[in-house]
Design an enzyme around this catalytic site. Sequence first.
Site, PDB file in Angstrom:
ATOM      1  N   SER A 262       0.267 -26.526  42.814  1.00 27.70           N
ATOM      2  CA  SER A 262       1.151 -25.728  43.670  1.00 27.70           C
ATOM      3  C   SER A 262       1.601 -26.495  44.898  1.00 27.70           C
ATOM      4  O   SER A 262       0.879 -27.329  45.436  1.00 27.70           O
ATOM      5  CB  SER A 262       0.378 -24.488  44.100  1.00 27.70           C
ATOM      6  OG  SER A 262       0.767 -24.089  45.389  1.00 27.70           O
ATOM      7  N   LYS A 263       2.804 -26.195  45.322  1.00 25.24           N
ATOM      8  CA  LYS A 263       3.325 -26.872  46.506  1.00 25.24           C
ATOM      9  C   LYS A 263       3.039 -26.043  47.758  1.00 25.24           C
ATOM     10  O   LYS A 263       3.319 -26.467  48.861  1.00 25.24           O
ATOM     11  CB  LYS A 263       4.843 -27.067  46.366  1.00 25.24           C
ATOM     12  CG  LYS A 263       5.202 -28.277  45.519  1.00 25.24           C
ATOM     13  CD  LYS A 263       6.560 -28.837  45.985  1.00 25.24           C
ATOM     14  CE  LYS A 263       6.757 -30.274  45.607  1.00 25.24           C
ATOM     15  NZ  LYS A 263       6.732 -30.557  44.186  1.00 25.24           N
ATOM     16  N   ARG A 264       2.510 -24.853  47.569  1.00 29.48           N
ATOM     17  CA  ARG A 264       2.253 -24.004  48.738  1.00 29.48           C
ATOM     18  C   ARG A 264       1.174 -24.629  49.596  1.00 29.48           C
ATOM     19  O   ARG A 264       0.077 -24.907  49.133  1.00 29.48           O
ATOM     20  CB  ARG A 264       1.859 -22.597  48.290  1.00 29.48           C
ATOM     21  CG  ARG A 264       3.059 -21.785  47.887  1.00 29.48           C
ATOM     22  CD  ARG A 264       2.745 -20.316  47.750  1.00 29.48           C
ATOM     23  NE  ARG A 264       1.594 -19.885  48.503  1.00 29.48           N
ATOM     24  CZ  ARG A 264       0.623 -19.118  47.991  1.00 29.48           C
ATOM     25  NH1 ARG A 264       0.674 -18.758  46.735  1.00 29.48           N
ATOM     26  NH2 ARG A 264      -0.389 -18.732  48.741  1.00 29.48           N
TER      27      ARG A 264
END
Length: 497
Positions: A262-264
């Site tokens: 995830s890029k979060r």
Amino acid sequence: MNKTKVRTRFAPSPTGYLHVGGLRTIIYAYIFAKQNKGDFLLRIEDTDRERFIPGATEKLINILPELGFKYDEGPILKNNTLISKGKFGPYIQSQRLEIYQKYAQQLLEHNQAYYCFCSSERLDAMRQEQMKNNMPPKYDGHCRNLTAAEIKAKLDAKTPYVLRMRIPENRVIKFVDLIRGEIEFNTNDIDDQVIIKSDGFPTYHLAVVVDDHLMQISHVIRGEEWVSSTPKHLLLYEYFNWQAPQFAHQSLLLNPDHTKLSKRKGDVAVEDFLQKGYLKEALINFIATIGWTEGSGNEQEIYSITDLIKKFNISRLTKAGAIFNLEKLDWINGYYIRQMKIKELNNLCLPYLKTIKPDISIKLAEKIVTISQERLKKLSDITQNIEYFWGEKLDYPKELIIWKKSNQAQTLENLIKTEDFLINLPGLCFKNLKRLEKSVINWIKKNNYGVGDILWPMRVALSGQQNSPSPFELAWVLGKKETLKRINKAQTKLKVY
Ligand code: GLU
């Protein structure tokens, strides 16, 4: 040039937080340097001015030693000012612009780089056209062969320009990656890479090569996403007539379903993991062993950094995507938590406890930590379901106190017996959890009472909860006086029909 000494580096572009993938690079570069009695450097790659984040460099400088990775050279903070530690500084790329300019000029002089005056509109149109024709995006060489006069005219007219490196046609560039083995590229698939941008700043590609060379880096350890840049870098080494370092590209971190991690920020920032109560030792252990085993059937999962320095072998890192499995992290973290001394664990848990009970005493906190140690997966779990210790959430329905195989009258009687027994138990017994437990159990056995008949109502009377620690643990944390008070209160509830 002396590259006999192993020198590795972590070269982040400061984003304001440390990505778990970055921590993985730090771990491997650090271990590799230490295994070879070499140096580990920190270099800040901040040439992308559009992405400049104030304070981000300082954050990196602080977090590395905090995690236990002291670097031998790199930028440090002294009296809040950034200075260089080491003889190859500055270690912040934005402070090295003249150096890159000098080398860019050298490439120009040797016709290994060229001026490109193409406007962004022209480049956009070119890319659109390529996409339409299903061609890979690549500079079309429009400015590759401008004459000296054409260049001069453009420069005189102050036309903005970039410098591009000249990639030769149809050559095979090969290198042996320490993790991935032999890798080769054909130069026809490589773009004439921009090396100096229109703002005069170098791109990553030029700066990384110049710095790795000048800082005498022997091994470049970094993420797989840079594999395709490596042939460009190797060409630059060749143009400058420098010996290239060795490369090791570790695979990308993946979610358990094999999608890209995830890029979060909240899911990948090391700072957030620490904040959630993962111990740095556990996080390092977990990340270091993603996609790595010692081999020869060794199933060991717990490694300190010292163990890793002894046993880690970079060539055994997986080439396949490395799964970032949070359940495994929880397991490793729980393991580390269980190894801790109570005082030490309490110091780490206190800030979390204070978020729900600002005035909690050290003594109470220590007791709660003692009975929770076994179940904690992360430090923040300490706050789960404990409000009843200070009397909150004790408003339970009377049905909850009644053991499933019993009834109201019987339960009341059992609670009265329990109270009588506990009243006569020496206060000292309440100070020793094991002793308290033993006394209650012996009393139950001696009188042939049902275990559930006594312990269920006692536990609910003390916690008001369906699920909670054992009645002994609760009584030990609460102390004799509060324990008796709560048992009494439960009786009052049961007296009402
Ligand atoms: N600045 C690059 C990054 O942020 C470093 C890549 C490399 O290690 O060469 O990942």
